[in-house]
Design a protein around this motif. Structure first.
Motif, mmCIF file in Angstrom:
data_model
loop_
_atom_site.group_PDB
_atom_site.id
_atom_site.type_symbol
_atom_site.label_atom_id
_atom_site.label_comp_id
_atom_site.label_asym_id
_atom_site.label_seq_id
_atom_site.Cartn_x
_atom_site.Cartn_y
_atom_site.Cartn_z
ATOM 1 N N SER A 31 -36.845 -15.326 -13.353
ATOM 2 C CA SER A 31 -36.450 -15.838 -12.051
ATOM 3 C C SER A 31 -37.550 -16.674 -11.401
ATOM 4 C CB SER A 31 -36.004 -14.689 -11.144
ATOM 5 O OG SER A 31 -36.899 -13.614 -11.239
ATOM 6 N N THR A 32 -38.797 -16.164 -11.399
ATOM 7 C CA THR A 32 -39.849 -16.850 -10.632
ATOM 8 C C THR A 32 -40.474 -18.028 -11.376
ATOM 9 O OG1 THR A 32 -41.523 -15.325 -11.453
ATOM 10 C CG2 THR A 32 -40.482 -14.760 -9.348
ATOM 11 N N GLN A 33 -40.357 -18.043 -12.708
ATOM 12 C CA GLN A 33 -41.023 -19.126 -13.437
ATOM 13 C C GLN A 33 -40.055 -20.105 -14.092
ATOM 14 O OE1 GLN A 33 -44.413 -17.984 -15.896
ATOM 15 N NE2 GLN A 33 -44.610 -16.114 -14.741
ATOM 16 N N LEU A 34 -38.776 -19.745 -14.155
ATOM 17 C CA LEU A 34 -37.822 -20.632 -14.818
ATOM 18 C C LEU A 34 -36.681 -21.029 -13.872
ATOM 19 C CD1 LEU A 34 -37.618 -21.645 -17.853
ATOM 20 C CD2 LEU A 34 -35.790 -20.009 -18.064
ATOM 21 N N LEU A 35 -35.954 -20.031 -13.386
ATOM 22 C CA LEU A 35 -34.736 -20.355 -12.634
ATOM 23 C C LEU A 35 -35.025 -20.977 -11.272
ATOM 24 C CD1 LEU A 35 -32.543 -17.288 -13.643
ATOM 25 C CD2 LEU A 35 -32.492 -19.602 -14.560
ATOM 26 N N VAL A 36 -36.212 -20.726 -10.717
ATOM 27 C CA VAL A 36 -36.546 -21.387 -9.433
ATOM 28 C C VAL A 36 -36.530 -22.902 -9.596
ATOM 29 C CG1 VAL A 36 -37.874 -19.605 -8.228
ATOM 30 C CG2 VAL A 36 -39.021 -21.060 -9.908
ATOM 31 N N HIS A 37 -36.821 -23.385 -10.794
ATOM 32 C CA HIS A 37 -36.833 -24.835 -11.014
ATOM 33 C C HIS A 37 -35.424 -25.425 -11.024
ATOM 34 C CE1 HIS A 37 -41.013 -24.361 -11.626
ATOM 35 N NE2 HIS A 37 -40.884 -23.687 -12.748
ATOM 36 N N PHE A 38 -34.424 -24.572 -11.026
ATOM 37 C CA PHE A 38 -33.043 -25.046 -10.990
ATOM 38 C C PHE A 38 -32.421 -24.785 -9.606
ATOM 39 C CE2 PHE A 38 -34.218 -24.516 -15.342
ATOM 40 C CZ PHE A 38 -33.677 -25.635 -15.962
ATOM 41 N N GLY A 39 -33.293 -24.555 -8.630
ATOM 42 C CA GLY A 39 -32.820 -24.468 -7.242
ATOM 43 C C GLY A 39 -32.345 -23.094 -6.796
ATOM 44 N N ALA A 88 -31.018 -12.724 -22.375
ATOM 45 C CA ALA A 88 -30.003 -13.782 -22.506
ATOM 46 C C ALA A 88 -28.771 -13.421 -21.668
ATOM 47 C CB ALA A 88 -29.617 -13.977 -23.972
ATOM 48 N N GLY A 89 -28.412 -12.148 -21.643
ATOM 49 C CA GLY A 89 -27.270 -11.702 -20.830
ATOM 50 C C GLY A 89 -27.562 -11.851 -19.344
ATOM 51 N N ILE A 90 -28.774 -11.464 -18.940
ATOM 52 C CA ILE A 90 -29.159 -11.548 -17.523
ATOM 53 C C ILE A 90 -29.200 -13.019 -17.093
ATOM 54 C CG2 ILE A 90 -31.094 -11.104 -15.929
ATOM 55 C CD1 ILE A 90 -31.580 -8.513 -17.712
ATOM 56 N N ASP A 91 -29.712 -13.864 -17.981
ATOM 57 C CA ASP A 91 -29.746 -15.308 -17.704
ATOM 58 C C ASP A 91 -28.321 -15.832 -17.476
ATOM 59 O OD1 ASP A 91 -31.102 -17.950 -17.719
ATOM 60 O OD2 ASP A 91 -29.914 -18.263 -19.529
ATOM 61 N N ALA A 92 -27.381 -15.375 -18.292
ATOM 62 C CA ALA A 92 -25.980 -15.810 -18.135
ATOM 63 C C ALA A 92 -25.441 -15.367 -16.771
ATOM 64 C CB ALA A 92 -25.126 -15.249 -19.268
ATOM 65 N N VAL A 93 -25.847 -14.185 -16.325
ATOM 66 C CA VAL A 93 -25.380 -13.702 -15.014
ATOM 67 C C VAL A 93 -25.921 -14.587 -13.892
ATOM 68 C CG1 VAL A 93 -25.569 -11.782 -13.358
ATOM 69 C CG2 VAL A 93 -24.998 -11.324 -15.747
ATOM 70 N N PHE A 94 -27.192 -14.963 -13.970
ATOM 71 C CA PHE A 94 -27.754 -15.831 -12.923
ATOM 72 C C PHE A 94 -27.098 -17.219 -12.946
ATOM 73 C CE2 PHE A 94 -31.756 -13.039 -12.974
ATOM 74 C CZ PHE A 94 -31.388 -12.388 -11.805
ATOM 75 N N ARG A 95 -26.552 -17.599 -14.115
ATOM 76 C CA ARG A 95 -25.883 -18.914 -14.195
ATOM 77 C C ARG A 95 -24.518 -18.912 -13.494
ATOM 78 N NH1 ARG A 95 -27.452 -21.951 -19.728
ATOM 79 N NH2 ARG A 95 -29.374 -20.826 -20.171
ATOM 80 N N LEU A 96 -24.109 -17.743 -12.984
ATOM 81 C CA LEU A 96 -22.909 -17.726 -12.137
ATOM 82 C C LEU A 96 -23.209 -18.394 -10.796
ATOM 83 C CD1 LEU A 96 -21.743 -14.015 -12.694
ATOM 84 C CD2 LEU A 96 -20.587 -16.074 -13.542
ATOM 85 N N LEU A 97 -24.510 -18.546 -10.495
ATOM 86 C CA LEU A 97 -24.934 -19.084 -9.196
ATOM 87 C C LEU A 97 -25.080 -20.605 -9.253
ATOM 88 C CD1 LEU A 97 -27.592 -16.320 -8.553
ATOM 89 C CD2 LEU A 97 -25.325 -16.474 -7.511
#
Ligand SMILES: Cc1ncc(COP(=O)(O)O)c(C=O)c1O
Length: 380
Positions: free
Chosen positions: A106-114, A77-86
């Protein structure tokens, strides 16, 4: 103040309302208002903040030497919050042998958000430089890596990140701030799975994000309160209690880790041992320079999957389990457990064979750990 003193006292002052030396667990979801618009004690609702979280965040920020820290329901959850800085279209360069959960996120979830991700060998600065694109905004490293214990030079990465004005994030889970100081080496953000050494007792799941820049801190807090993954009062209490013994635990983990690694390295049934404290480790010198100790994570190869399976089914003191960093020794087969979400070709490339065993050496009597491993190795 020294590290151990800070771990015991910062954020852990006696409770002002009762004098209790250990602050109580504020097991309440909501807080009364003094009058409209004025919360009585500065808190209004436990998703946005509560005293146990505030206390733990102060301790963690102090121990890592950051400007601020925020604690989450898990490391992920913390790492996810860090990627949401992008923002969509941003690109991240990551260590190729990161924890499997970071790979999955990163490869299965956040890629879908660009967002775009490249996994490279961050032990080589030239490779990292080669992976940079005009839209690269973040460099994310794990050192030592889980489970192959490869070491990335944090200061070299910080230099590279600063030259390109991008953010350097370091996952310090395996080392803790007692053994490794990423912020002093130039990292902008540090993340932890506090489920591991920070708590140390395998009784809570939690994560933390430590920031050096106020603008990042503001954004991470905004995500914490908006998305609602802030750590609960009970879990904060447990991690705060665990942190008080971090220094002594890490000293014993280091001693036990080194003794077990040396023993395994000399054992005829063990093909290869990965441990930064052994002179045979390719980055032994860097580890000595960058870390205050080798830690207690060891990976070793038993040659084939059947041998690894027989061995793992025989250990008694070492518990066959996911996770690491507890006072008890925990052992696992990354290819089928922690790194199962990583495609086999990636696992093969980064050295996670089907017979690679990961051992998190606990702080039991080291002779007992060694004799447990020896009796299980008879089945290999
Ligand atoms: C190095 C590392 N980072 C992050 C995580 C994720 O932490 P959590 O399981 O608390 O979400 C783990 C979990 O094993 C890990 O080993």
């Amino acid at each position: 103040m020294g590290f151990a003193t800070n771990a015991i006292h910062v954020g852990q002052e006696p409770d002002p309302s009762t004098g209790a030396v250990v602050a109580p667990i504020y097991q309440t979801s909501t807080y009364v208002y003094e009058e409209l618009g004025k919360a009585k004690g500065g808190y209004d609702y436990a998703r946005t903040n509560h005293p146990n979280r505030k206390a733990l965040e102060r301790t963690v920020a102090k121990l890592e030497g950051g400007h601020a820290a925020y604690v989450f329901t898990s490391g992920m959850a913390g790492i996810d919050a860090v990627f949401r800085l992008l923002r969509p279209g941003d690109h991240v360069v990551l260590s190729e042998a990161v924890y499997g959960g970071v790979y999955r996120l990163s490869t299965q979830l956040l890629v879908h958000f660009g967002l775009e991700f490249s996994f490279v060998d961050t032990t080589d600065p030239a490779v990292v430089l080669g992976a940079m694109r005009p839209n690269t905004k973040m460099l994310y490293i794990e050192t030592p890596t889980n489970p192959t214990l490869r070491i990335t030079d944090i200061a070299a990465m910080a230099k590279l990140a600063n030259e390109r004005r991008i953010t350097l994030v370091v996952d310090n889970t395996f080392m803790t701030p007692y053994l490794q100081r990423p912020i002093e080496l130039g990292a902008h953000i540090v993340v932890h799975s506090m489920t591991k050494y920070m708590n140390g007792h395998s009784d809570a799941v939690g994560g933390s994000v430590i920031l050096t820049r106020p603008e990042d801190a503001e954004k991470i807090y905004f995500t914490q309160k908006s998305a609602g993954a802030g750590l609960s009062p009970m879990d904060c209490f447990l991690v705060s209690r665990g942190l008080k013994t971090l220094a002594v635990r890490m000293l014993q983990h280091n001693a036990n880790g080194l003794a077990v690694a040396r023993h395994l390295d000399a054992h005829p049934k063990v093909r290869k041992v990965y441990y930064p404290g052994l002179a045979s480790h390719p980055q032994h010198e860097l580890a000595r320079r960058q870390q205050k100790g080798p830690g207690a994570m060891i990976a070793f190869d038993l040659g084939d999957e059947g041998a690894a399976r027989r061995f793992l089914n025989q250990v008694k003191i070492c518990s066959l389990a996911e996770s690491l960093g507890g006072v008890e020794s925990l052992i696992s087969l990354p290819a089928q457990m922690t790194h199962a979400s990583m495609p086999k070709e990636v696992r093969d490339r980064v050295g996670i064979t089907d017979s690679l065993v990961r051992l998190s050496v606990g702080i039991e009597d080291v002779e007992d750990i060694i004799s447990d491993l020896d009796q299980a190795l008879l089945y290999v």
